[in-house]
Design an enzyme around this catalytic site. Structure first.
Site, mmCIF file in Angstrom:
data_model
loop_
_atom_site.group_PDB
_atom_site.id
_atom_site.type_symbol
_atom_site.label_atom_id
_atom_site.label_comp_id
_atom_site.label_asym_id
_atom_site.label_seq_id
_atom_site.Cartn_x
_atom_site.Cartn_y
_atom_site.Cartn_z
ATOM 1 N N LYS A 139 0.792 -1.295 -0.031
ATOM 2 C CA LYS A 139 -0.461 0.127 0.134
ATOM 3 C C LYS A 139 1.006 0.944 -0.623
ATOM 4 C CE LYS A 139 -1.835 1.474 3.481
ATOM 5 N NZ LYS A 139 -1.014 2.900 4.172
ATOM 6 N N CYS A 172 -4.520 13.316 12.859
ATOM 7 C CA CYS A 172 -5.436 11.301 12.703
ATOM 8 C C CYS A 172 -5.338 11.203 13.816
ATOM 9 C CB CYS A 172 -5.314 10.426 11.191
ATOM 10 S SG CYS A 172 -3.159 9.895 11.813
ATOM 11 N N ARG A 223 -0.332 14.925 11.464
ATOM 12 C CA ARG A 223 -0.012 14.413 10.902
ATOM 13 C C ARG A 223 0.697 15.829 10.164
ATOM 14 N NH1 ARG A 223 -0.997 8.695 7.300
ATOM 15 N NH2 ARG A 223 0.300 7.564 9.060
ATOM 16 N N PRO A 224 1.956 16.905 10.574
ATOM 17 C CA PRO A 224 2.419 18.116 9.784
ATOM 18 C C PRO A 224 2.790 18.321 8.309
ATOM 19 C CG PRO A 224 3.884 17.023 11.711
ATOM 20 C CD PRO A 224 2.647 16.492 11.551
ATOM 21 N N ILE A 225 2.778 19.151 8.149
ATOM 22 C CA ILE A 225 4.019 19.475 6.462
ATOM 23 C C ILE A 225 4.469 19.995 6.141
ATOM 24 C CG2 ILE A 225 1.614 17.921 5.353
ATOM 25 C CD1 ILE A 225 0.363 20.803 3.751
ATOM 26 N N ASP A 247 5.082 0.819 12.264
ATOM 27 C CA ASP A 247 3.215 -0.142 11.450
ATOM 28 C C ASP A 247 3.853 -1.119 11.930
ATOM 29 O OD1 ASP A 247 3.071 2.433 9.773
ATOM 30 O OD2 ASP A 247 3.463 1.982 7.699
ATOM 31 N N ILE A 298 7.935 7.722 16.074
ATOM 32 C CA ILE A 298 7.653 8.599 14.987
ATOM 33 C C ILE A 298 6.479 9.143 15.305
ATOM 34 C CG2 ILE A 298 6.854 7.810 12.600
ATOM 35 C CD1 ILE A 298 10.070 7.399 12.957
ATOM 36 N N ARG A 304 -8.792 -0.532 4.919
ATOM 37 C CA ARG A 304 -7.681 0.734 4.274
ATOM 38 C C ARG A 304 -6.048 0.250 3.904
ATOM 39 N NH1 ARG A 304 -5.486 4.687 8.034
ATOM 40 N NH2 ARG A 304 -4.607 4.366 6.136
HETATM 41 C C1 UD1 Z 1 5.234 7.439 8.296
HETATM 42 C C2 UD1 Z 1 6.488 6.341 8.511
HETATM 43 C C3 UD1 Z 1 6.237 5.534 7.465
HETATM 44 C C4 UD1 Z 1 5.123 4.540 6.949
HETATM 45 C C5 UD1 Z 1 4.013 5.449 7.083
HETATM 46 C C6 UD1 Z 1 2.268 4.826 7.431
HETATM 47 C C7 UD1 Z 1 7.994 6.885 9.360
HETATM 48 C C8 UD1 Z 1 9.721 7.352 10.266
HETATM 49 N N1 UD1 Z 1 7.543 7.234 8.740
HETATM 50 O O1 UD1 Z 1 5.464 7.466 6.992
HETATM 51 O O2 UD1 Z 1 7.240 4.158 7.632
HETATM 52 O O3 UD1 Z 1 4.775 3.734 5.924
HETATM 53 O O4 UD1 Z 1 3.915 6.476 8.400
HETATM 54 O O5 UD1 Z 1 1.849 4.406 8.441
HETATM 55 O O6 UD1 Z 1 8.297 5.718 9.876
HETATM 56 N N2 UD1 Z 1 6.671 15.272 10.233
HETATM 57 C C9 UD1 Z 1 6.695 16.815 10.819
HETATM 58 N N3 UD1 Z 1 6.758 17.839 9.289
HETATM 59 C C10 UD1 Z 1 6.597 16.779 8.482
HETATM 60 C C11 UD1 Z 1 6.432 15.647 8.488
HETATM 61 C C12 UD1 Z 1 6.342 14.321 9.186
HETATM 62 O O7 UD1 Z 1 6.872 16.863 11.377
HETATM 63 O O8 UD1 Z 1 6.325 17.543 7.618
HETATM 64 C C13 UD1 Z 1 7.108 13.813 11.773
HETATM 65 C C14 UD1 Z 1 5.993 14.110 11.989
HETATM 66 O O9 UD1 Z 1 5.198 14.466 12.749
HETATM 67 C C15 UD1 Z 1 6.432 11.902 12.323
HETATM 68 C C16 UD1 Z 1 7.271 11.654 11.706
HETATM 69 O O10 UD1 Z 1 7.462 12.995 11.089
HETATM 70 O O11 UD1 Z 1 7.067 12.402 13.886
HETATM 71 C C17 UD1 Z 1 6.358 10.654 10.430
HETATM 72 O O12 UD1 Z 1 7.498 11.059 9.537
HETATM 73 P P1 UD1 Z 1 6.531 10.734 7.741
HETATM 74 O O13 UD1 Z 1 8.023 10.093 7.374
HETATM 75 O O14 UD1 Z 1 6.532 12.099 7.906
HETATM 76 O O15 UD1 Z 1 5.560 9.654 7.256
HETATM 77 P P2 UD1 Z 1 4.610 9.398 6.840
HETATM 78 O O16 UD1 Z 1 5.473 9.729 5.387
HETATM 79 O O17 UD1 Z 1 3.480 9.336 7.069
#
Ligand code: UD1
Length: 422
Positions: A22, A116, A121-123, A306, A328, A398
């Protein structure tokens, strides 16, 4: 409302072919909108999230249709750079379409993803990486309005944290930017390698995927591609854990064992025998699992967040005490109260969970709070004595393709029922 009903205590035994990933399929579906060509994505799992991604693709003017286990995307005439709120909310990872639309149209308008069930989930990392490539963003009433006033240009992007999503959005834009992009402190997850392999097959030159420095030379011309989505490493670990907690024996085919390096030692420490042969992984579990000490979730090649919930189910029925540190996501122990209902001994202090194994869990009515927590509760139900009912299984749908069907192929007694009550 649907529920999964599990009669526990049955030893799992048999073989399975793994679904496509996925977490790889979603960014590659977005990438298919970037190329302007036809992409045939084989092993694309049929899930609520991939269906939602296909609806977004159709909304922006691509054709997206299923053909057996493949999804065919034609993206020669996209027409729409706006994604309505309702479509964005259908899938948590919809932010990946930001990079795709900017790459294709030079503009994008979509709603900012909210918090969520596993935490915020900040960007900010996505937006600052894209800003380095020339993207300007304004937020208006919860909508992100992005444009590229002077065109996308290559740049050196240094991520403060190796964010998977930010690395993917940067790649999606960099393949159509003018000049070379270098991403430092890039995420090293295998799904990044899969996205890079897709783009390379279409004509881009991406080097270093899987390391912390990724270099992107944009494609001069994209071409059509038939591409196999990589196997789902999290589902592989999930099925192995289901076998482990039932003292079972399973063989997973098309399991891509090279990507399971962060988790296979966990099964061995728990007392399972693990054999890897070509693309297969075979696991034979002992009568009672052993505790595994300290597990800390980390970016790849660390222990995956995960898989934390399912690993905790193994710890819950093992002999001894195990400790989990979730680094994470801030709200990723929501399965704990549900496991406690089933008789698990777990205490949580902020991001640390201490699990004292018990000889047996008991069946209960529990609630899937998110996708991986839901899969873990099903796993707990397989190990428990008596009947477990898991509600809110739309989360499970999902990401787990035909979950109950696959588990029943291994001998599990599990069925999906329709009920009026939660
Ligand atoms: C994350 C997981 C990924 C998993 C996916 C689905 C990690 C590093 N990433 O990816 O392996 O497959 O969830 O569950 O394990 N963050 C910020 N600002 C941003 C983006 C992220 O602060 O702009 C922080 C988040 O709050 C969190 C961490 O970074 O603490 C997660 O990182 P990220 O890898 O971006 O999350 P996903 O892409 O959702």
């Amino acid at each position: 409302m649907e529920k999964l009903v599990i009669e526990g205590g049955v030893r799992l035994e048999g073989e399975l072919e793994l679904q496509g990933s996925k977490n790889s399929a979603l960014p590659i579906l977005a990438a298919a909108a970037v190329t302007g060509e036809t992409s045939i994505l084989k092993h694309c799992p049929q899930l609520r999230d991939t269906d939602a991604a296909m609806r977004i693709l159709r909304h922006v003017g691509c054709e997206a249709e299923r053909a057996g286990n493949a999804v065919i995307v034609r993206s020669d005439a996209p027409k729409q750079w706006e994604i309505p709120d309702a479509l964005m909310r259908e899938m948590r990872s919809s932010i990946i379409f930001l990079g795709a639309l900017l790459s294709r149209f030079g503009r994008a308008e979509l709603s900012a993803p909210g918090g969520c069930d596993i935490g915020l989930r900040p960007i900010d990392l996505h937006l600052s990486a894209l800003a380095s490539l020339g993207v300007r963003t304004e937020e208006r009433c919860g909508r992100l309005c992005c444009s590229v006033p002077n065109g996308l240009h290559g740049a050196t992007v240094t991520l403060p944290f190796p964010s998977v999503g930010a690395t993917e959005n940067t790649l999606l834009c960099a393949v159509r930017a003018k000049g070379e992009t270098v991403i430092r402190n890039a995420a090293r997850e295998p799904e990044i390698c899969d996205l890079a392999a897709f783009f390379n097959g279409c004509g881009a030159k991406i080097r270093g995927a899987g390391t912390d420095t990724v270099t992107v030379e944009p494609a001069e011309r994209f071409r059509a591609l038939e591409f196999p989505i990589m196997p789902d490493r999290i589902m592989a670990a999930t099925f192995l854990s289901a076998a482990a907690v039932t003292a079972g024996t399973v063989c997973l085919h098309r399991a891509a064992p090279q990507y399971l390096v962060p988790v296979l030692p966990y099964f061995e420490q728990a007392g399972c025998v693990v054999r890897v042969q070509d693309d297969d992984v075979l696991l034979h579990a002992p009568h009672r699992l052993q505790s595994t000490g300290l597990v800390r979730t980390m970016p790849y090649p660390g222990f995956p967040t995960d898989f934390q919930a399912s690993a905790m189910v193994m710890a819950a029925v093992s002999q001894g005490t195990s400790v989990f540190v979730e680094t994470i996501f801030e709200n990723r122990f929501r399965h704990v109260p549900e496991l406690q209902r089933m008789g698990a001994h777990i205490t949580v202090h902020n991001s640390v969970a201490v699990v004292e194994g018990v000889p047996q869990l008991c069946g209960a009515c529990v609630r899937a709070t998110d996708l991986r927590a839901g899969a873990a509760l099903v796993t707990a139900g397989l190990a428990a004595q008596g009947v477990t009912q898991v509600s809110c299984i739309e989360h499970i749908d999902r990401g787990c393709e035909r979950f109950e069907h696959n588990l029943s192929l291994l001998g599990a007694r599990i069925e999906r029922i329709e009920t009026d009550t939660e």
